[in-house]
Design an enzyme around this catalytic site. Structure first.
Site, PDB file in Angstrom:
ATOM      1  N   GLU A  84      17.147   4.693 -15.440  1.00 44.20           N
ATOM      2  CA  GLU A  84      15.961   4.153 -15.573  1.00 44.20           C
ATOM      3  C   GLU A  84      15.458   4.034 -17.096  1.00 44.20           C
ATOM      4  OE1 GLU A  84      13.858   2.062 -13.668  1.00 44.20           O
ATOM      5  OE2 GLU A  84      12.811   2.034 -15.601  1.00 44.20           O
ATOM      6  N   THR A 110       7.719  -3.276  -9.595  1.00 42.37           N
ATOM      7  CA  THR A 110       7.397  -2.587  -8.292  1.00 42.37           C
ATOM      8  C   THR A 110       5.783  -2.157  -8.349  1.00 42.37           C
ATOM      9  OG1 THR A 110       9.867  -1.844  -8.098  1.00 42.37           O
ATOM     10  CG2 THR A 110       8.097  -0.717  -6.770  1.00 42.37           C
ATOM     11  N   ILE A 120       2.260  -7.072  -0.708  1.00 46.61           N
ATOM     12  CA  ILE A 120       2.439  -7.767   0.527  1.00 46.61           C
ATOM     13  C   ILE A 120       3.833  -7.596   1.264  1.00 46.61           C
ATOM     14  CG2 ILE A 120       2.194  -9.953   1.712  1.00 46.61           C
ATOM     15  CD1 ILE A 120      -0.339  -8.987   0.239  1.00 46.61           C
ATOM     16  N   HIS A 125       5.782  -9.722   3.191  1.00 45.83           N
ATOM     17  CA  HIS A 125       5.674 -11.073   3.448  1.00 45.83           C
ATOM     18  C   HIS A 125       6.364 -11.373   4.877  1.00 45.83           C
ATOM     19  CE1 HIS A 125       3.960 -12.610  -0.190  1.00 45.83           C
ATOM     20  NE2 HIS A 125       4.750 -11.840  -0.633  1.00 45.83           N
ATOM     21  N   GLU A 143      12.457 -11.471  -7.392  1.00 45.73           N
ATOM     22  CA  GLU A 143      11.014 -11.668  -7.366  1.00 45.73           C
ATOM     23  C   GLU A 143      10.581 -11.922  -6.125  1.00 45.73           C
ATOM     24  OE1 GLU A 143      10.545 -15.863  -9.075  1.00 45.73           O
ATOM     25  OE2 GLU A 143      12.514 -16.202  -8.012  1.00 45.73           O
ATOM     26  N   SER A 144       9.154 -12.080  -5.845  1.00 49.63           N
ATOM     27  CA  SER A 144       8.694 -12.415  -4.418  1.00 49.63           C
ATOM     28  C   SER A 144       9.551 -13.188  -3.560  1.00 49.63           C
ATOM     29  CB  SER A 144       7.360 -12.869  -4.452  1.00 49.63           C
ATOM     30  OG  SER A 144       6.960 -13.223  -3.113  1.00 49.63           O
ATOM     31  N   SER A 198       9.396  -7.018  -0.006  1.00 50.30           N
ATOM     32  CA  SER A 198       9.886  -7.235   1.527  1.00 50.30           C
ATOM     33  C   SER A 198      11.046  -6.996   1.959  1.00 50.30           C
ATOM     34  CB  SER A 198       9.117  -8.594   1.929  1.00 50.30           C
ATOM     35  OG  SER A 198       8.042  -8.842   1.364  1.00 50.30           O
ATOM     36  N   CYS A 230     -14.014  10.204  -7.877  1.00 53.13           N
ATOM     37  CA  CYS A 230     -14.170   8.928  -7.495  1.00 53.13           C
ATOM     38  C   CYS A 230     -13.150   9.016  -6.040  1.00 53.13           C
ATOM     39  CB  CYS A 230     -13.742   7.563  -8.502  1.00 53.13           C
ATOM     40  SG  CYS A 230     -14.721   7.927  -9.960  1.00 53.13           S
ATOM     41  N   CYS A 280     -14.450   5.019 -12.162  1.00 48.68           N
ATOM     42  CA  CYS A 280     -14.539   5.425 -13.500  1.00 48.68           C
ATOM     43  C   CYS A 280     -13.042   5.457 -14.350  1.00 48.68           C
ATOM     44  CB  CYS A 280     -15.156   6.640 -13.685  1.00 48.68           C
ATOM     45  SG  CYS A 280     -14.117   8.317 -13.673  1.00 48.68           S
TER      46      CYS A 280
END
Lengths: 423, 496
Positions: free
Chosen positions: B40, B50, B56, B58, B347-348, B352, B412, B447
């Site tokens: 990587e 990522t 989503i 899809h 890509e999208s 999924s 938070c 914050c």
């Protein structure tokens, strides 16, 4: 089922919580517990090592830690327990508080009265929607202050400060004194939101330029910050194309405003004001939930700790009265912001206040040769003149308690009069 | 950075890229009796597309029937409920609406409905205006119709990637971070040899390219069929958690050639996500946001949700997706390069599709290398419930067993010291502020780390045995601090 009952539970051992505790004990409340998430009491004052604290209250100039020490010493003298390293997780409307600490584990406490004194937090970059990359080297001014003053580390070498709030101004001086180069302080408004003395002592004395009506419009650098683009803005605060200045810097400090810390207040069902972002309170600092009080920066953001202490002494006395089961007086008067005024506290006042009432607010603009005016039913109740009123300095108008005996209406309005600087 | 001496590493398989596709594949291959190394470029898993997408899962109505996108989207989406349950990753089938504002949009939605049915998507239905407004009352009343997509879901993409990486590592996969591949070449005889920017050499029998933005560059080093890739950036707003969100479903506008359009969606943690726009850029690592890009996202999201205010915005970010000129994923053996495989142009709907892509690709590689499945697998780690989500009783018990649960580091998001230490200690653990943030949510709140980052930095320094000054925001030169106050002052003007 709860682990323990206390008459008065105070959340936060900063200047607000400590003052409330002292006042309540002096008013005769024996069973008090103060919860503090840091390892020591004192709150944000612990990292404010500059001086200028205490001029009103003690008539001398103290550093933040010195100011805090006076209250901490008094709390010890009065033998009020402060449980440090303890974070409150929830407050219920019937005043059951859950908290956790490594030492005491998880606890559920019930309280006769609760004082919210958690302070405030700084607005992050996201609140400004500043575009650009997202490298290391962008800090809120208070985070940088913690690194330098408490941890002993320098967050950067060449610094631009966005926003002219007091912490940013103080950090401009601090970073300069520690050997860093502060290139500019950039403020989107045509006036600073900080105290005038800080502009003089922290910027002007060190030759650091203040760019009013400017803002950061781009942020550069992939891993560590390498620079920022600053643009002039028009009267609608929109950047003017062609008026960009580029600064090579490895650090951007944000001093763009403070917001009361509201998680616990919201969880307790306390009504919040959209103007102060803190709870709506009466002159006794009681919130919309009976027996829950709020004071200090969790209520509205102050610029002087002296005011925080004064407000919190009142809250402590009122909470003590509540514990002694004197049923709180019902609010009768409503306080409204008139022209030129923002976020007046308290928002409600009872028919016969037991003490004089301080109305605190911020002017919405810079006013010269001005007066703050309190009116009721078309009648002027109070007028306080000053050469200048600015949004950076909280205005305080004190109404004598006798005034309320003869007010002609139920609505009290605060407004500004005078020469408005920016229109 | 200290320069290490050059090293040579040997394994059966090298996977380039620890994004969702690479780690899904690594996990599938960890089921076989084979040695796997993941290389990587960045310092952590999930650092490319990522970590910065809409999150989503899809349903699969958008991709053209017959494409790899259509096939793997529908197959992959069906795997998510079991996968997320097994790996304890937050996933919620909240459904989606695609809204239309005029007759053209109505036509588009009818096409999507037909496409979805052909692709095998279940329960699709066209709603008229009244039905859509009844389902989501905060929608712009100017809508004329909507496509109801009950199978659409949300997931935390980077948390899924971390969990899959952990699971792969527990089963023998080795991860090498900060390793950018400079060259890929056929080794003498058979197999592949990779040289990295650090000067290390990795030798393997099978090379698999899951390199996201670098996918085409690596492909073109070895294939006889060059590919063209463009980089498409999408910018987002992330709004604070709130007790009431305007929509229960993800709300899309009609898709166009540039993508699925601006959505308004809840995240699995109850934040609201607005975006993305789509703009082609030259530098795939340029994840800056721009005033124009953010303004366009805002204007389009407001069309879905007129009451939108950015008052509760907590951060903006952008992600870059890799788009091939073929407009489809490229999955399988690399043409002209025996022993090399690829899953690129992801890509999208890449998130999924990832689990299904991994199963298919792992099967091809297993057949190529004649691999056998392992007899025994190490079961996935069972992470403790986040302190944030525990009941009072669970919290009391957690602190009793480990006092570090009593130290709230991020106020938070209510994240404890115990959870931050665990995020660093897990099999593929966090090494930076951002790594801790995405694994624990410390610093994800309103914050944005103002309160917790000094504390988190201290814990990272303790756990990884480095000094505080070496702690980074996200690896590389993203150092938080430049010096101690004392030493900096001594350096005087030399520091300027």
């Amino acid at each position: 089922m709860t682990d323990q009952h206390v008459d008065l539970l105070i959340i936060g051992a900063g200047p607000a919580g400590l003052a409330a505790a002292i006042a309540a004990r002096e008013a005769g409340i024996e069973s008090i517990l103060v919860l503090e998430r840091e390892k020591e009491p004192g709150g944000i004052l612990r990292q404010c090592i500059h001086n200028g604290f205490g001029l009103h209250r003690f008539s001398e100039e103290l550093t933040g830690p010195e100011y805090a020490k006076r209250d901490v010493d008094r709390v010890r003298e009065l033998d009020i327990p402060v449980r440090c390293g303890t974070t409150v997780l929830s407050v219920s409307p019937d005043r059951v508080v859950t908290c956790v600490s490594p030492e005491f584990g998880f606890s559920r406490l019930s309280a006769g009265a609760v004082v919210l004194a958690m302070g405030c937090r700084e607005r992050p970059r996201g609140a400004l929607c500043t575009p650009g990359s997202r490298p290391a080297g962008i800090y809120s001014a208070g985070t940088a202050q913690r690194f330098v003053n408490l941890e002993g580390y320098m967050p950067g070498r060449r610094v631009v400060i966005l926003g002219s709030g007091d912490i940013g101004l103080i950090m401009a001086r601090r970073m300069t004194l520690q050997g860093a180069k502060v290139l500019a302080c950039v403020e989107i408004m045509p006036y600073s939101s900080g105290l005038n003395r800080n502009i003089v002592q922290c910027l002007q004395d060190y030759g650091i330029p203040l760019y009013l009506s400017h803002t950061v419009t781009d942020i550069h650098g992939r891993e560590r910050l390498t620079g920022v683009t600053v643009s002039r803005v028009d009267e609608n605060r929109k950047p003017v194309p062609g008026a960009e200045i580029c600064f090579d810097c490895d650090t951007l400090l944000l001093s763009c405003g403070l917001i009361p810390e509201n998680e616990l207040s919201q969880g307790a069902g306390v009504e919040l004001s959209p103007l102060t972002s803190g709870p709506v309170v009466s002159e006794t600092l009681e919130t919309s939930v009976p027996g829950i009080f709020a004071c200090g920066n969790v209520l509205h953001v102050h610029d002087l700790v002296d005011h925080v202490s004064a407000e919190s002494f009142r809250a402590g006395r009122a909470a003590a009265a509540f514990v002694r089961a004197s049923s709180p007086p019902a609010p009768v008067f409503t306080v409204k912001d008139g022209p030129g005024v923002r976020g007046t506290v308290p928002q409600k006042i009872s028919a016969r206040p037991s003490e004089d009432v301080s109305l605190m607010f911020r002017p919405a603009d810079v006013y010269r040769n001005a007066a703050a005016v309190v009116e009721c039913g078309g009648q002027e109740v109070l007028r306080k003149k000053a050469m200048i009123y600015t949004p950076g300095e909280m205005a305080v108008l004190t109404l004598k308690k006798e005034v309320f005996e003869s007010l002609p209406d139920k609505v009290i309005t605060v407004r500004m009069e005078g020469e408005k600087q920016h229109g | 950075m200290t320069q290490q001496s050059e090293k040579v590493f040997q394994s059966d398989i090298v996977i380039a890229g620890a994004g969702i596709t690479g780690v899904s594949l690594a996990r599938e291959l960890s089921r076989y009796d084979v040695s796997v190394i993941v290389l990587e470029r960045a310092e952590d898993v999930a650092e490319g597309a990522t970590k910065a997408n809409s999150g989503i899962v899809h349903a699969g109505y958008d991709a053209k029937p017959g494409t790899a996108k259509a096939k793997y989207n529908v197959l992959g989406a069906a795997m998510f409920p079991a996968l997320c349950a097994e790996l304890s990753v937050p996933y919620r089938k909240c459904g989606a609406l695609v809204v239309g504002f005029d007759d053209n949009d109505r036509q588009t939605l009818e096409d999507l409905l037909r496409r979805g049915v052909t692709n095998g998507v279940k329960n699709l239905r066209l709603l008229n205006r009244e039905e859509a407004l009844a389902a989501e009352p905060s929608l712009n009343p100017e809508i004329v119709c909507a496509l109801d997509v009950p199978e659409s879901a949300i997931v935390s993409p980077y948390e899924l990637a971390y969990a899959m990486a952990d699971d792969a590592a527990l089963n023998g996969v080795r991860f090498h971070f900060d390793q950018e591949i400079n060259s890929v070449s056929a080794a003498a005889g058979s197999g592949w040899q990779l040289a990295t920017a650090r000067g290390d050499v990795f030798r393997c029998r099978v090379f698999i390219n899951c390199a996201g933005a670098s996918g085409a560059a690596l492909h073109n080093m070895i294939s006889d069929q060059p590919l063209q890739m463009t980089h498409r950036r999408g910018q987002y707003y992330l709004l604070d958690r709130a007790p009431y969100q305007p929509f229960t479903r993800t709300v899309f506008q009609c898709p166009s050639a540039m993508g699925k359009g601006v959505l308004v969606s809840q995240s699995v943690h109850g934040n609201l996500l607005l975006g993305p726009n789509a703009e082609d850029i030259d530098d795939p690592l340029d994840t800056a946001t721009t005033a124009e890009g953010l303004a366009s996202v805002l204007a389009r999201a407001q069309r879905t949700w007129p009451a939108l205010s950015t008052r509760s915005n907590i951060t903006n970010f952008s992600g870059v997706r890799a788009h091939l000129s073929t407009d489809d994923f490229q999955i399988g053996p690399v043409s002209g390069a025996p022993g090399a495989f690829e899953a690129i142009g992801i890509e999208s709907p890449g998130l999924s599709s990832a689990p299904a892509v991994a199963v298919d690709l792992a099967a091809s590689v297993a057949s190529f290398l004649s691999l056998r499945k392992k007899g025994n697998l190490v079961p996935p780690r069972r992470p403790k419930k986040p302190f944030h989500d525990m009941t009072d009783e669970e919290r009391a018990e957690a602190v009793q067993n480990d006092p570090a649960y009593g130290n709230i580091v991020c106020r938070c998001e209510v994240v404890t010291e115990a959870e931050i230490r665990e995020a660093i200690r897990r099999p593929v653990g966090a090494r930076s502020i951002d790594g801790v943030k995405r694994r624990t949510r410390a610093g994800m709140g309103r914050c944005q780390g103002g309160f917790c980052s000094p504390r988190v930095a201290q814990i990272i320094a303790e756990e990884t045995g480095v000094c505080l000054q070496s702690v980074t925001k996200c690896g590389g030169d993203s150092l938080l601090l430049v010096d101690t106050v004392e030493s900096f002052l001594k350096g005087g003007a030399g520091n300027d």
